[in-house]
Design a protein around this motif. Structure first.
Motif, short mmCIF file in Angstrom:
data_model
loop_
_atom_site.label_atom_id
_atom_site.label_comp_id
_atom_site.label_asym_id
_atom_site.label_seq_id
_atom_site.Cartn_x
_atom_site.Cartn_y
_atom_site.Cartn_z
N PHE A 149 0.88 -1.16 0.00
CA PHE A 149 0.00 0.00 0.00
C PHE A 149 0.92 1.22 0.00
O PHE A 149 1.88 1.27 0.77
CB PHE A 149 -0.91 -0.01 1.23
CG PHE A 149 -1.82 -1.20 1.24
CD1 PHE A 149 -2.97 -1.22 0.48
CD2 PHE A 149 -1.50 -2.32 1.99
CE1 PHE A 149 -3.80 -2.34 0.47
CE2 PHE A 149 -2.31 -3.44 1.99
CZ PHE A 149 -3.47 -3.45 1.23
N ASN A 150 0.63 2.19 -0.88
CA ASN A 150 1.54 3.31 -1.11
C ASN A 150 0.89 4.65 -0.80
O ASN A 150 -0.29 4.85 -1.07
CB ASN A 150 1.93 3.35 -2.59
CG ASN A 150 2.54 2.06 -3.06
OD1 ASN A 150 3.74 1.90 -3.04
ND2 ASN A 150 1.71 1.12 -3.49
N PHE A 151 1.70 5.55 -0.26
CA PHE A 151 1.32 6.95 -0.14
C PHE A 151 2.39 7.75 -0.86
O PHE A 151 3.57 7.64 -0.53
CB PHE A 151 1.23 7.41 1.32
CG PHE A 151 0.94 8.89 1.44
CD1 PHE A 151 -0.31 9.39 1.13
CD2 PHE A 151 1.94 9.76 1.83
CE1 PHE A 151 -0.57 10.74 1.22
CE2 PHE A 151 1.68 11.12 1.93
CZ PHE A 151 0.43 11.61 1.62
N LEU A 152 2.00 8.52 -1.88
CA LEU A 152 2.92 9.29 -2.69
C LEU A 152 2.67 10.78 -2.48
O LEU A 152 1.51 11.21 -2.47
CB LEU A 152 2.76 8.96 -4.17
CG LEU A 152 3.03 7.50 -4.54
CD1 LEU A 152 1.75 6.72 -4.58
CD2 LEU A 152 3.73 7.43 -5.86
N LYS A 153 3.75 11.53 -2.34
CA LYS A 153 3.64 12.97 -2.12
C LYS A 153 4.67 13.67 -2.99
O LYS A 153 5.84 13.29 -3.02
CB LYS A 153 3.89 13.30 -0.64
CG LYS A 153 3.81 14.75 -0.29
CD LYS A 153 2.39 15.24 -0.30
CE LYS A 153 2.33 16.69 0.17
NZ LYS A 153 1.09 17.33 -0.16
N THR A 154 4.23 14.70 -3.72
CA THR A 154 5.10 15.49 -4.56
C THR A 154 5.44 16.80 -3.86
O THR A 154 4.54 17.46 -3.33
CB THR A 154 4.43 15.78 -5.92
OG1 THR A 154 4.09 14.54 -6.53
CG2 THR A 154 5.36 16.55 -6.83
N PHE A 155 6.73 17.18 -3.88
CA PHE A 155 7.18 18.43 -3.25
C PHE A 155 7.81 19.32 -4.29
O PHE A 155 8.44 18.90 -5.20
CB PHE A 155 8.21 18.15 -2.15
CG PHE A 155 7.65 17.39 -1.00
CD1 PHE A 155 7.01 18.05 0.04
CD2 PHE A 155 7.74 16.01 -0.94
CE1 PHE A 155 6.51 17.36 1.11
CE2 PHE A 155 7.23 15.31 0.13
CZ PHE A 155 6.60 15.98 1.16
#
Length: 171
Positions: free
Chosen positions: A165-171
């Motif tokens: 299960f993935n959580f992706l965040k772009t900065f």
């Protein structure tokens, strides 16, 4: 030469030729994407399955449009509850269908068995597909499946199938 080794050689040849046939390099303001994931390592092996946690970095400033789609480099690592570890670097593509993203990737890496499953070689290849959904601005939730294999480089090649299960965040 077995089927799996041929598949890896074809994928590797595509990856090597990508810069040669690349159309252009794209630059974006949001250039760093982090993926934190957790799941089950080798869920198909009752004797050696183990919980895993991992982290992956993607720099979208280095992406290229190729005949395979838009490719960008990824680097990451994962650890299992049995002290096995995998450090990898490779490429991934991203295909968006509205808020749904399909993200295949290929990454060779170094595997340390720890107290976990013996995969037969230090060098292992990770083939993965991830499906994620855009949640908020610059955030995604996803589910991914990967397979680790040494392409018969070692005396044995049992492979390992994992889901995350993935959580992706772009900065």
């Amino acid at each position: 030469m077995n089927y799996l080794r041929i598949c890896y050689l074809v994928i590797l040849s595509f990856l090597i030729s990508s810069p040669i046939i690349a159309e252009d390099t794209k630059v974006s303001n949001d250039n760093t994407k982090f993926n934190i994931y957790s799941g089950m390592f080798d869920f198909s092996d009752n004797g050696k399955r183990s919980a895993l946690i991992g982290f992956q970095h993607q720099n979208t400033d280095l992406n290229r449009d190729t005949f395979l789609g838009n490719l960008s480099p990824v680097t990451g690592f994962m650890f299992t509850a049995d002290s096995a570890a995998y450090l990898y670097t490779g490429v991934q593509a991203q295909y968006s269908l509205g808020a749904l993203n399909i993200i295949p990737s290929f990454a060779p890496g170094l595997y340390s068995q720890g107290d976990g499953k013996d995969l037969g070689h230090l060098l292992e290849f990770k083939s993965e597909v991830q499906i994620s959904l855009d949640l908020f601005q610059n955030s995604q939730l996803g589910l991914s499946y990967n397979h680790l294999s040494n392409a018969s480089l070692g005396d044995k090649n049992p492979g390992a199938n994992s889901y995350m299960f993935n959580f992706l965040k772009t900065f």
